[in-house]
Scaffold this motif. Structure first.
Motif, PDB file in Angstrom:
ATOM      1  N   LEU A   1       0.808  -1.213   0.000  1.00  0.00           N
ATOM      2  CA  LEU A   1       0.000   0.000   0.000  1.00  0.00           C
ATOM      3  C   LEU A   1       0.844   1.267   0.000  1.00  0.00           C
ATOM      4  N   GLY A   2       2.166   1.094   0.083  1.00  0.00           N
ATOM      5  CA  GLY A   2       3.055   2.237   0.133  1.00  0.00           C
ATOM      6  C   GLY A   2       3.394   2.605   1.563  1.00  0.00           C
ATOM      7  N   GLY A   3       4.520   3.287   1.729  1.00  0.00           N
ATOM      8  CA  GLY A   3       4.937   3.685   3.061  1.00  0.00           C
ATOM      9  C   GLY A   3       5.340   2.517   3.933  1.00  0.00           C
ATOM     10  N   GLY A   4       5.750   1.418   3.305  1.00  0.00           N
ATOM     11  CA  GLY A   4       6.156   0.248   4.067  1.00  0.00           C
ATOM     12  C   GLY A   4       5.013  -0.598   4.575  1.00  0.00           C
ATOM     13  N   VAL A   5       3.776  -0.324   4.152  1.00  0.00           N
ATOM     14  CA  VAL A   5       2.595  -1.073   4.610  1.00  0.00           C
ATOM     15  C   VAL A   5       2.190  -2.087   3.538  1.00  0.00           C
ATOM     16  N   LYS A   6       1.961  -3.296   3.954  1.00  0.00           N
ATOM     17  CA  LYS A   6       1.533  -4.351   3.042  1.00  0.00           C
ATOM     18  C   LYS A   6       0.368  -5.103   3.671  1.00  0.00           C
ATOM     19  N   VAL A   7      -0.651  -5.395   2.869  1.00  0.00           N
ATOM     20  CA  VAL A   7      -1.763  -6.225   3.326  1.00  0.00           C
ATOM     21  C   VAL A   7      -1.645  -7.593   2.667  1.00  0.00           C
ATOM     22  N   TYR A   8      -2.135  -8.592   3.362  1.00  0.00           N
ATOM     23  CA  TYR A   8      -2.082  -9.964   2.833  1.00  0.00           C
ATOM     24  C   TYR A   8      -3.278 -10.735   3.382  1.00  0.00           C
ATOM     25  N   GLY A   9      -3.559 -11.855   2.749  1.00  0.00           N
ATOM     26  CA  GLY A   9      -4.646 -12.689   3.236  1.00  0.00           C
ATOM     27  C   GLY A   9      -4.841 -13.907   2.358  1.00  0.00           C
ATOM     28  N   TRP A  10      -5.535 -14.885   2.896  1.00  0.00           N
ATOM     29  CA  TRP A  10      -5.882 -16.079   2.125  1.00  0.00           C
ATOM     30  C   TRP A  10      -7.193 -16.628   2.654  1.00  0.00           C
ATOM     31  N   ALA A  11      -7.848 -17.411   1.825  1.00  0.00           N
ATOM     32  CA  ALA A  11      -9.135 -18.000   2.182  1.00  0.00           C
ATOM     33  C   ALA A  11      -9.268 -19.344   1.484  1.00  0.00           C
ATOM     34  N   SER A  12     -10.026 -20.243   2.098  1.00  0.00           N
ATOM     35  CA  SER A  12     -10.190 -21.575   1.527  1.00  0.00           C
ATOM     36  C   SER A  12     -11.591 -22.090   1.811  1.00  0.00           C
ATOM     37  N   TYR A  13     -12.037 -22.994   0.947  1.00  0.00           N
ATOM     38  CA  TYR A  13     -13.318 -23.678   1.140  1.00  0.00           C
ATOM     39  C   TYR A  13     -13.202 -25.070   0.537  1.00  0.00           C
ATOM     40  N   GLN A  14     -13.708 -26.066   1.268  1.00  0.00           N
ATOM     41  CA  GLN A  14     -13.751 -27.429   0.728  1.00  0.00           C
ATOM     42  C   GLN A  14     -15.027 -28.117   1.172  1.00  0.00           C
ATOM     43  N   ASP A  15     -15.630 -28.832   0.238  1.00  0.00           N
ATOM     44  CA  ASP A  15     -16.749 -29.713   0.538  1.00  0.00           C
ATOM     45  C   ASP A  15     -16.326 -31.134   0.176  1.00  0.00           C
ATOM     46  N   ARG A  16     -16.487 -32.049   1.112  1.00  0.00           N
ATOM     47  CA  ARG A  16     -16.067 -33.441   0.908  1.00  0.00           C
ATOM     48  C   ARG A  16     -17.240 -34.368   1.233  1.00  0.00           C
ATOM     49  N   GLN A  17     -17.594 -35.194   0.259  1.00  0.00           N
ATOM     50  CA  GLN A  17     -18.632 -36.201   0.440  1.00  0.00           C
ATOM     51  C   GLN A  17     -17.958 -37.569   0.369  1.00  0.00           C
ATOM     52  N   ALA A  18     -18.172 -38.397   1.382  1.00  0.00           N
ATOM     53  CA  ALA A  18     -17.501 -39.693   1.419  1.00  0.00           C
ATOM     54  C   ALA A  18     -18.483 -40.790   1.805  1.00  0.00           C
ATOM     55  N   ARG A  19     -18.129 -42.016   1.456  1.00  0.00           N
ATOM     56  CA  ARG A  19     -18.894 -43.198   1.869  1.00  0.00           C
ATOM     57  C   ARG A  19     -17.905 -44.318   2.162  1.00  0.00           C
TER      58      ARG A  19
ATOM     59  N   VAL B   1      -1.726  -7.393   8.124  1.00  0.00           N
ATOM     60  CA  VAL B   1      -1.022  -6.226   7.625  1.00  0.00           C
ATOM     61  C   VAL B   1       0.370  -6.202   8.243  1.00  0.00           C
ATOM     62  N   THR B   2       1.359  -5.829   7.444  1.00  0.00           N
ATOM     63  CA  THR B   2       2.716  -5.613   7.948  1.00  0.00           C
ATOM     64  C   THR B   2       3.092  -4.148   7.734  1.00  0.00           C
ATOM     65  N   TRP B   3       3.871  -3.611   8.663  1.00  0.00           N
ATOM     66  CA  TRP B   3       4.292  -2.218   8.557  1.00  0.00           C
ATOM     67  C   TRP B   3       5.558  -2.015   9.382  1.00  0.00           C
ATOM     68  N   THR B   4       6.142  -0.850   9.232  1.00  0.00           N
ATOM     69  CA  THR B   4       7.343  -0.500   9.983  1.00  0.00           C
ATOM     70  C   THR B   4       6.980   0.515  11.052  1.00  0.00           C
ATOM     71  N   LEU B   5       7.418   0.226  12.277  1.00  0.00           N
ATOM     72  CA  LEU B   5       7.189   1.123  13.406  1.00  0.00           C
ATOM     73  C   LEU B   5       8.545   1.412  14.037  1.00  0.00           C
ATOM     74  N   GLY B   6       9.162   2.513  13.641  1.00  0.00           N
ATOM     75  CA  GLY B   6      10.520   2.788  14.090  1.00  0.00           C
ATOM     76  C   GLY B   6      11.465   1.737  13.536  1.00  0.00           C
ATOM     77  N   ASP B   7      12.173   1.037  14.435  1.00  0.00           N
ATOM     78  CA  ASP B   7      13.081  -0.031  14.027  1.00  0.00           C
ATOM     79  C   ASP B   7      12.399  -1.391  13.970  1.00  0.00           C
ATOM     80  N   TRP B   8      11.103  -1.418  14.237  1.00  0.00           N
ATOM     81  CA  TRP B   8      10.382  -2.691  14.319  1.00  0.00           C
ATOM     82  C   TRP B   8       9.663  -2.986  13.007  1.00  0.00           C
ATOM     83  N   ASP B   9       9.751  -4.254  12.572  1.00  0.00           N
ATOM     84  CA  ASP B   9       8.912  -4.774  11.494  1.00  0.00           C
ATOM     85  C   ASP B   9       7.717  -5.457  12.152  1.00  0.00           C
ATOM     86  N   MET B  10       6.545  -4.874  11.965  1.00  0.00           N
ATOM     87  CA  MET B  10       5.352  -5.328  12.661  1.00  0.00           C
ATOM     88  C   MET B  10       4.469  -6.185  11.751  1.00  0.00           C
TER      89      MET B  10
END
Length: 831
Positions: A303-321, A360-369
């Protein structure tokens, strides 16, 4: 049926959408397996740019190509083929465990390995394994909910890491790193089947019978089709959205024995003529029927300024016998007017699994958050088909909804990492601090009344008929649970090169659980490089594993065969008055102490790693024996449980010591004009001893004798139920458009234990060979043909004393299953 059609339509539309706009897509770039030891790892360390051979603990890296170039499209099976330290047995006739099968690391329990996705905790399955299989008593993560197409690599930390990651990381950590592609993609179609022949035990029919078992049996079954793809999409100038979809249709395999039992009531004093014509291969002993659809997406953007967003999602349907144990026509549990030839009950679970994580990741002073919030849920519901409720009589239905259960997890993380210059150290001190808050929930919901109720029928011998659906009585309203707990933890992780040769790290983690209290774990690890060619590494740590909500709250009744005799066994919650009367107590956390020492040798390009380990666990949580002695049965009956032949419950009290050695030899070599070979030999050697079992004093609620809560069968299952050694040799060859993989895996001896020494059954060591050949027709299209278990290896056939029904000719402890040779073809198209 409409549900299946709808799901297929949705998946088809999703797949079609992935292909849209790919005319300018670039060709996917394959990962070079030979470069894996130089790949930067993120598991077991929070220092950037650390490679696999530079870590203070052993980390295996499995590339996307390794996962792709095997016959199986199951994540657990693919990992088992790549890692000697990971085992994936395939039990059958074990209720829900047929559908969600657990894997083990270093011979430990499935729930003693922590599973991460992109370094974030993955939710467990709702199933707790309660029948006769490896992993009995555990509720583990179902890695088969993650399609191999979305995975860029898998990092397996073969070391305890509770101080770094929290509960469950006693034996190690499996971290699945997802693809982050902006362009490119690949579609894959795989089709395979079992072409096999297996031996049978030639036993005699009852006196006067004329039927005879054949000596062997040929089978062609298990047809499996998998269609999968992944596609990288650009999100702005530097963001990515990588989407994967998979559809899998698996037919069942059937490896039953020949049922020599008398099937029909006598006609006068003679056998019914139908005894000579009925099909006596009457069990579904093998892999289940399964149809599943999976969607997975991973995204990130600066997103600029050292800020990054991330994410993931999943879905599964399983039918068994899958099948239960066959009930012959004359069985007291049958009703002849409904099933004149007997019946095979079918357990048909529906599993729904979904998750979403954002951060979200960002920089806070010397810290990578890094801050994230993730949610995951697994739900399992049961339909029981081709069955009946014997206690209702001839008016009984033949299909029931039996209810089910669900588990969900909400996790919030906040982590900060920075480097602090320390004058006396060669490198800056890497400091990582963080906290995690977690909320877990477990629900158990009832089935329809006919699936569990007692209909009032009394058998001719004067005993009440067993209530509920045969093979899997439904959950009762009294069983229903809606429980939650909270946990909060904080950690500090320090790592630095104190000298150019000495790397050291220390981690401390404290957690508080709302249901059982506090836990504190610490770890110290170090590595000393004597030269570029030789280094020693080691670690000492304590850890813990919290009792799962599944272990604390599960209750059900199911059929178990004990020495060939069927019993209806009820699993009671540890807090149930019946369980307390039998010796149960509130569950506490398992406690562990891990120690490891290893060596790394590099003679470019040849490398060897040897790592020895010891894992001591106190107060291990186990599922008690099936308590079926007369005084226990009488007590359970006095509490109103009709037709129940025994009980069991979860309890602490088992101490174990596991010792072992992992060896990995890697040697990529060039054959000049004959191509390139990547040669790997790896082995795991493990020995587990049970050093203490729970002892119950004479109970006032029961007449003597006091029940034995953990006897020889379960002790030997922990000690000898998995191979003491597993050695694999892998060769990957490439030359121009051609490629091939050769794999030979030797599984050591395994014991399928009995309640007495006379019933112990040893399975000798077996070597399973897999082959695959590949050809690139064009730069984008490649074809592969292969065979897993080329020489059609099977474990030994169990004698009739251990296979009284004929349904189970092979023991469930067989480490490579019992399905035989698998032939397959695959087409991959990159775009």
């Amino acid at each position: 049926m409409q549900k299946h059609v709808t799901q297929k339509t949705v998946l088809a539309l999703a797949i079609a959408s992935l292909f849209s706009g790919v005319s300018h897509a670039q060709e996917a770039v394959a990962t070079d397996p030979a470069a894996s030891t130089a790949t930067v790892v993120v598991t077991g360390t929070r220092v950037a740019n650390r490679t696999a051979l530079d870590t203070a603990a052993p980390v295996d890296i499995i590339s996307a190509d390794t996962l792709k170039n095997v016959g199986s499209t199951e994540m657990n099976q693919a990992l088992s083929m790549a890692l000697p330290s990971l085992n994936f047995p395939k039990p059958a006739i074990t209720d829900g465990t047929d559908t969600i099968r657990p894997a083990t690391l270093r011979g430990m329990a499935p729930d003693q390995t922590l599973v991460l996705v992109n370094s974030k905790r993955r939710h467990a399955s709702s199933l707790v394994n309660v029948n006769g299989s490896i992993g009995r008593g555990s509720a583990a993560v179902d890695m088969n909910t993650i399609p191999t197409a979305i995975v860029q690599s898998v990092e397996v930390l073969r070391d305890g890491a509770a101080a770094q990651y929290g509960s469950d990381a006693i034996s190690g950590v499996v971290n699945l790193r997802l693809r982050t592609n902006r362009t490119g993609g690949e579609a894959s179609v795989t089709y395979g089947l079992r072409e096999t022949e297996y031996d049978l035990w030639n036993s005699a029919a009852p006196a006067g019978g004329t039927w005879t078992a054949p000596e062997s049996r040929k089978r062609t079954d298990g047809e499996t089709a998998t269609v999968s793809l992944w596609k990288g999409l650009a999100w702005g100038e530097d963001g990515y959205v990588t989407i994967a979809a998979e559809y899998r249709d698996q037919k069942r395999t059937e490896r039953s024995g020949y049922d020599m039992r008398q099937q029909y009531p006598l006609v006068g004093t003679a056998f019914d003529p139908r005894e000579n014509t009925i099909n006596r291969f009457n069990a579904w002993y093998g892999d289940p029927e399964m149809e599943q659809a999976t969607l997975f997406a991973n995204a990130g953007k600066n997103l600029g300024g050292g800020v990054k967003v991330y994410g993931w999602a999943s879905y599964q349907d399983r039918q068994a016998r899958s099948g239960g144990f066959f009930r012959p026509a004359q069985d007291a549990r049958n009703i002849l007017s409904i099933y004149p030839d007997g019946f095979l009950p079918i357990i048909a679970p529906t599993v729904t699994d979904y998750s979403a994580t954002g951060g979200v990741t960002w920089t806070l002073g010397d810290w990578d958050m890094d801050a994230s919030l993730g949610y995951g849920k697994n739900k399992m519901e049961y339909d029981i088909q081709n069955t009946l409720n014997r206690s209702i009589g001839p008016t009984s239905k033949t299909e029931f909804y039996a209810g089910g259960y669900s588990y969900d997890q909400l996790v919030a993380n906040l982590t900060g990492v920075r480097s602090v210059p320390v004058g006396a150290f060669t490198s800056p001190l890497n400091v990582a601090v963080g906290m995690e808050a977690r909320r877990e929930g477990y629900q158990l919901f009832a089935g329809e009344p006919d699936s569990y109720r007692y209909g009032g029928v009394v058998l001719p011998n004067g005993t009440p008929a067993a209530p509920g659906a045969q093979v899997f009585p439904g959950f009762r309203p009294a069983n229903e649970v809606d429980a939650h707990r909270n946990a909060i933890g904080a950690f500090v992780d320090l790592e630095a090169n104190i000298t150019p040769e000495l790397l050291a790290s220390v981690a401390v983690r404290g957690e508080r659980y709302s249901d059982f209290g506090n836990s504190l774990a610490g770890k110290f690890s170090a590595r000393y490089d004597f030269s570029k060619a030789f280094a020693l590494r080691g670690a000492v740590q304590n850890g813990f594993r919290a009792p799962s909500p599944q272990q604390q709250n599960f209750t059900a009744t199911s059929t178990n065969f004990i020495n060939g005799v069927p019993f209806e066994i009820t699993t009671f919650k540890p807090g149930d008055p019946v369980a307390v009367a039998l010796g149960a107590k509130p569950l506490e956390a398992e406690k562990s102490v891990n120690a490891s020492l290893g060596a790394v040798m590099r003679f470019d390009p040849f490398s060897i790693t040897i790592d020895a380990y010891r894992i001591d666990i106190e107060e291990r949580i186990i599922l008690s024996e099936n308590l079926t002695q007369a005084n226990v049965r009488n007590y359970i009956a006095s509490q109103g449980f009709i037709g129940v032949g025994g009980g069991r419950f979860f309890i602490n009290g088992v101490d174990t010591t596991t010792k072992g050695v992992d060896v990995v030899v890697s040697w990529p070599m060039s054959l000049d004009g004959a191509g390139k070979l990547d040669f790997t030999v790896a082995g795991n050697f493990t020995d587990t001893k049970v050093t203490k079992t729970p002892v119950t004093a004479q109970l006032s609620s029961l007449p003597a004798p006091a029940p034995v809560l953990f006897d020889r069968l379960n002790v030997l299952s922990l000690e000898k139920g998995q191979p003491s050694s597993k050695i694999s040799a892998n060769v990957a060859w490439r030359l121009g458009q051609w490629g091939a993989t050769f794999r030979a895996t030797r599984y050591g001896k395994v014991l399928s234990p009995g309640t007495t020494p006379a019933l112990d059954f040893w399975m000798d060591a077996r070597t399973v060979v897999d082959l695959e050949g590949r050809f690139a027709v064009t730069p984008k299209l490649s074809l592969a043909v292969g065979a897993d278990n080329v020489f059609d290896q099977y474990p030994e056939t169990q004698p009739p004393a251990l296979n009284t029904t004929g349904n189970t000719p092979f023991a469930n402890y067989a480490p490579f299953g019992r399905s035989g040779r698998y032939l397959y073809v695959r087409a991959n198209y990159g775009f």
